[in-house]
Design a protein around this motif. Sequence first.
Motif, mmCIF file in Angstrom:
data_model
loop_
_atom_site.group_PDB
_atom_site.id
_atom_site.type_symbol
_atom_site.label_atom_id
_atom_site.label_comp_id
_atom_site.label_asym_id
_atom_site.label_seq_id
_atom_site.Cartn_x
_atom_site.Cartn_y
_atom_site.Cartn_z
ATOM 1 N N LYS A 46 0.827 -1.209 0.000
ATOM 2 C CA LYS A 46 0.000 0.000 0.000
ATOM 3 C C LYS A 46 0.858 1.254 0.000
ATOM 4 O O LYS A 46 0.549 2.233 -0.676
ATOM 5 C CB LYS A 46 -0.937 0.004 1.207
ATOM 6 C CG LYS A 46 -2.095 -0.946 1.082
ATOM 7 C CD LYS A 46 -3.034 -0.824 2.264
ATOM 8 C CE LYS A 46 -4.223 -1.752 2.118
ATOM 9 N NZ LYS A 46 -5.169 -1.596 3.251
ATOM 10 N N SER A 47 1.951 1.221 0.756
ATOM 11 C CA SER A 47 2.841 2.373 0.827
ATOM 12 C C SER A 47 3.481 2.656 -0.532
ATOM 13 O O SER A 47 3.563 3.812 -0.959
ATOM 14 C CB SER A 47 3.925 2.124 1.875
ATOM 15 O OG SER A 47 4.838 3.184 1.904
ATOM 16 N N ALA A 85 2.270 1.813 -3.457
ATOM 17 C CA ALA A 85 1.216 2.294 -4.355
ATOM 18 C C ALA A 85 0.907 3.768 -4.090
ATOM 19 O O ALA A 85 0.758 4.558 -5.035
ATOM 20 C CB ALA A 85 -0.043 1.446 -4.193
ATOM 21 N N LEU A 86 0.829 4.148 -2.827
ATOM 22 C CA LEU A 86 0.572 5.554 -2.494
ATOM 23 C C LEU A 86 1.737 6.451 -2.920
ATOM 24 O O LEU A 86 1.519 7.570 -3.388
ATOM 25 C CB LEU A 86 0.313 5.701 -0.995
ATOM 26 C CG LEU A 86 -1.035 5.204 -0.496
ATOM 27 C CD1 LEU A 86 -1.100 5.281 1.032
ATOM 28 C CD2 LEU A 86 -2.163 6.000 -1.104
ATOM 29 N N HIS A 87 2.960 5.945 -2.776
ATOM 30 C CA HIS A 87 4.133 6.727 -3.189
ATOM 31 C C HIS A 87 4.124 6.954 -4.702
ATOM 32 O O HIS A 87 4.421 8.058 -5.171
ATOM 33 C CB HIS A 87 5.405 6.013 -2.747
ATOM 34 C CG HIS A 87 6.643 6.813 -2.932
ATOM 35 N ND1 HIS A 87 6.865 7.998 -2.274
ATOM 36 C CD2 HIS A 87 7.738 6.611 -3.701
ATOM 37 C CE1 HIS A 87 8.024 8.489 -2.633
ATOM 38 N NE2 HIS A 87 8.577 7.668 -3.506
ATOM 39 N N LYS A 92 1.460 6.966 -6.620
ATOM 40 C CA LYS A 92 0.358 7.892 -6.907
ATOM 41 C C LYS A 92 0.776 9.325 -6.590
ATOM 42 O O LYS A 92 0.477 10.246 -7.354
ATOM 43 C CB LYS A 92 -0.873 7.494 -6.090
ATOM 44 C CG LYS A 92 -2.104 8.290 -6.408
ATOM 45 C CD LYS A 92 -3.307 7.764 -5.642
ATOM 46 C CE LYS A 92 -4.546 8.551 -5.990
ATOM 47 N NZ LYS A 92 -5.723 8.055 -5.277
ATOM 48 N N LEU A 93 1.474 9.519 -5.469
ATOM 49 C CA LEU A 93 1.957 10.841 -5.103
ATOM 50 C C LEU A 93 2.919 11.386 -6.152
ATOM 51 O O LEU A 93 2.817 12.545 -6.559
ATOM 52 C CB LEU A 93 2.650 10.790 -3.734
ATOM 53 C CG LEU A 93 3.289 12.086 -3.257
ATOM 54 C CD1 LEU A 93 2.230 13.154 -3.035
ATOM 55 C CD2 LEU A 93 4.082 11.840 -1.991
ATOM 56 N N GLN A 103 1.012 12.483 -9.193
ATOM 57 C CA GLN A 103 0.307 13.741 -8.964
ATOM 58 C C GLN A 103 1.271 14.923 -8.920
ATOM 59 O O GLN A 103 0.948 16.013 -9.405
ATOM 60 C CB GLN A 103 -0.522 13.658 -7.687
ATOM 61 C CG GLN A 103 -1.720 12.743 -7.836
ATOM 62 C CD GLN A 103 -2.525 12.595 -6.564
ATOM 63 O OE1 GLN A 103 -2.083 12.976 -5.488
ATOM 64 N NE2 GLN A 103 -3.711 12.032 -6.686
#
Length: 107
Positions: free
Chosen positions: A63-64, A66-68, A70-71, A74
Amino acid sequence: MKTQWAFILGIIFSIVIAVFAVMNVNSVQVNYLFGTGQWPLILIILFSALLGAAISGVIAMIKSVALHRKLNDQLKDINAKEIQIAMQQNEIAALQKETRPEDGQEE
């Protein structure tokens, strides 16, 4: 502060599991897919707890990551849009210069 509470709760949970495991040292029969065996219950409890912690850690890392990603995507979008805004502001300034009468000249 949140990390400290999570660490403290993790330690408390580990102590509870260790005490529970030490209280259960009898051998029990374990059924595998391919046979059976005798194992001390303490090892089964500790192995199960470690396996659960490992699975939770892997899921958290996935999850980390994937969030990284995505960040980062963006942030790239934001940088591209900031460049586009700067170019459009330069175009607006150039158009305003063309349409303004120069100082000292009257219409």
